[in-house]
Each structure stands twice: as C-alpha cells, then as structure tokens.
Design an enzyme around this catalytic site. Structure first.
Site, PDB file in Angstrom:
ATOM      1  N   HIS A   1      36.427  46.010  26.693  1.00 36.56           N
ATOM      2  CA  HIS A   1      35.830  44.838  27.359  1.00 36.56           C
ATOM      3  C   HIS A   1      34.604  45.212  28.188  1.00 36.56           C
ATOM      4  CE1 HIS A   1      38.185  45.714  31.144  1.00 36.56           C
ATOM      5  NE2 HIS A   1      37.120  45.164  31.681  1.00 36.56           N
TER       6      HIS A   1
ATOM      7  N   ASP B   1      42.538  47.613  24.455  1.00 34.31           N
ATOM      8  CA  ASP B   1      41.293  47.636  25.239  1.00 34.31           C
ATOM      9  C   ASP B   1      40.751  49.067  25.370  1.00 34.31           C
ATOM     10  OD1 ASP B   1      39.208  46.729  26.745  1.00 34.31           O
ATOM     11  OD2 ASP B   1      40.385  46.357  28.569  1.00 34.31           O
TER      12      ASP B   1
ATOM     13  N   SER C   1      37.465  49.164  35.826  1.00 38.15           N
ATOM     14  CA  SER C   1      37.722  49.081  34.393  1.00 38.15           C
ATOM     15  C   SER C   1      37.036  50.192  33.610  1.00 38.15           C
ATOM     16  CB  SER C   1      37.227  47.753  33.838  1.00 38.15           C
ATOM     17  OG  SER C   1      38.170  46.761  34.080  1.00 38.15           O
TER      18      SER C   1
HETATM   19  N1  ARG Z   1      39.034  43.984  34.632  1.00 40.68           N
HETATM   20  C1  ARG Z   1      38.638  44.778  35.752  1.00 40.68           C
HETATM   21  C2  ARG Z   1      37.289  45.401  35.467  1.00 40.68           C
HETATM   22  O1  ARG Z   1      36.625  44.964  34.533  1.00 40.68           O
HETATM   23  C3  ARG Z   1      39.700  45.759  36.150  1.00 40.68           C
HETATM   24  C4  ARG Z   1      40.741  45.068  36.912  1.00 40.68           C
HETATM   25  C5  ARG Z   1      41.894  45.926  37.260  1.00 40.68           C
HETATM   26  N2  ARG Z   1      42.728  45.123  38.067  1.00 40.68           N
HETATM   27  C6  ARG Z   1      43.820  45.546  38.665  1.00 40.68           C
HETATM   28  N3  ARG Z   1      44.464  44.723  39.416  1.00 40.68           N
HETATM   29  N4  ARG Z   1      44.237  46.765  38.506  1.00 40.68           N
HETATM   30  O2  ARG Z   1      36.765  46.199  36.222  1.00 40.68           O
END
Ligand code: ARG
Length: 254
Positions: free
Chosen positions: A70, A115, A207
C-alpha cells in the site's frame, strides 16, 4: 453556504493550533517508544514520494527493499526515493531511485491482504552504509516481544517523528486479534498482530517498516484501527506467509 465555509476554516485552524500545542507537550514516540540516537538499525530505510516522507522499509540486500504494497501501489515509480543510512527525517542519507516495484497479484488494496512489495533500486547502497536484515521463515509465537521502528506518528492524531523511533510490542495470537477486530474476515492468515493495548503501537507513517523478532524480520507494518487503542492491536504482514513471494522476486531481479 459561505458561513459554513468560514466555520469549517475556523475549526481547521483551531485543530492545527491545538494539535501543535499538544504535540509539543507530549513526548510519546512511534506510540509509546523512544528515540533511536545511534545508527544501529542500518537495514531501516525511508520511502519518500514526490519529495515527501511516506513509509518505512528494510534492506534485504544492497539493492532490494522490503516494504508494504500500500506504500507504493499506484504511485509513479519515477517519484519514489529510498533514503538509507539516516536516523533523522531532515537528513537525506544515501538516496536511490527505484528501478522495479513488485507487488503480488494476491495483494488486495481494500482488505490490505498480502500487503508486501519488493523494490529493486537503481543502484546498490555502498556496503559501509547499511546492513541487511534476514527474514524469519517461521511464524512467531504469541507473547514474543518484537521491535518496531519508524518515523510514524507518535500518537493517533499526531505528526511524524523527526528522530527515528523504536518500540517493543508483544505479538498477539491471530485468533485473539480476529476477535478484537470482530468477525473473521479482517485479519487474514497473511497478517499478524501486536501492541501493548492503550500504550505501545506503530502508527501512520510507520507502514512498510520492519517488525524484528529475535534479530530477524517477522512482520511489515501494515494497518490498524487508530493507534495504540485499548481494543485494537496493530496489524502486520506475516513474513512467514509471504516469504515465497519475496524469494521469487529476489531471484528474478538480481
Ligand atoms: N497504515 C499506516 C501507514 O500507512 C500504518 C498504521 C499502523 N497502525 C497501527 N495501529 N499499528 O503508515
């Protein structure tokens, strides 16, 4: 109509002003972690898109980065940069562009299943500027404490961290995680979960970054409902389940 717009603008301004006051007062990291002051995680890299910090990643060898699908799916490869050998956001470190970005056909952008992405760099990172991380082929037992590092938000409505952050979080069993996220669909067999409820977790901006368990990379920061909430653990791509895809890509792109 016009009044509405003014109100929205005022609310936005208030939000930003308050946000600044709070982030200045609080000193949470990653969420609940601490600053990395020495270059000891030299496999960690930042991913920038169109000049802006976007995600984390890890070096599998001198010209290959592991990150989340992503983080790169749908983006123009020409605008992607990998920054190695730096622990401060303002420090560019060693910069490389990306020659190939490989995402599996199994990746689903809606569910974030599978992912994972492998980036092949335009040229190698010099050997003195990194160490590579090995992947954990075995599933990690629940309760194991693992390290997560990144420049992500230091709280749910926070901002990115100037200094690289690290936090230790225990792995939660998949069954327990599925229960927390209710139903069975959300947490697939390609995901694993970890957090200290209400205290320690990864967050936005983390992420793509590595989760390290006993010296090997076992997970990739993927998603979560909010950050460090009591009810919802952080969700990671389970390396032990996607290892084959990564191996195949590494062989195919030397
Ligand atoms: N989707 C987030 C990003 O793109 C990461 C989120 C991780 N969240 C969590 N509660 N551990 O950076």
């Amino acid at each position: 109509m016009c009044l509405n717009l003014v109100l929205i603008l005022q609310l936005l301004m208030l939000y930003f002003i308050l946000g600044h006051v709070y982030s200045a007062k609080l000193s949470e990291r990653i969420v609940g972690g601490s600053a990395v002051t020495q270059k000891k995680y030299r496999y960690y890299v930042r991913l920038h898109y169109q000049g802006e910090f976007k995600c984390g990643g890890s070096l599998l060898r001198n010209n290959a980065v592991l990150t989340a699908a992503h983080c790169v799916k749908g983006s123009n490869m020409k605008s992607l940069r990998v920054h190695a050998d730096t622990i401060r956001l303002s420090d560019p470190g060693v910069v490389r562009s990306v020659k190939n970005a490989l995402v599996s056909r199994s990746y689903n952008a809606d569910t974030l299943n599978y992912d994972v992405a492998v980036l092949i760099l335009s040229s190698a990172i010099p050997s003195g500027s990194f160490t590579s991380i090995t992947l954990d082929k075995k599933a990690v037992a629940s309760g194991t404490n693992c390290l997560v590092i990144g420049h992500g938000y230091t709280k749910e409505d926070g901002s990115v961290a100037q200094q690289l952050q690290e936090v230790s979080v225990p792995v939660v069993s998949r069954a327990a995680c599925q229960r927390k996220y209710r139903g069975t669909g959300a947490i697939t067999q390609y995901m694993m979960c970890a957090s200290v409820p209400g205290k320690k977790d990864s967050c936005s901006g983390d992420s793509g970054g590595p989760m390290i368990c006993s010296g090997q990379q076992a997970g990739i920061v993927s998603w979560g409902m909010g950050c460090a909430r009591t009810k919802f653990p952080g969700v990671y791509t389970d390396i032990s389940k996607i290892y084959g895809f990564v191996e195949k890509v590494l062989k195919q792109y030397p």
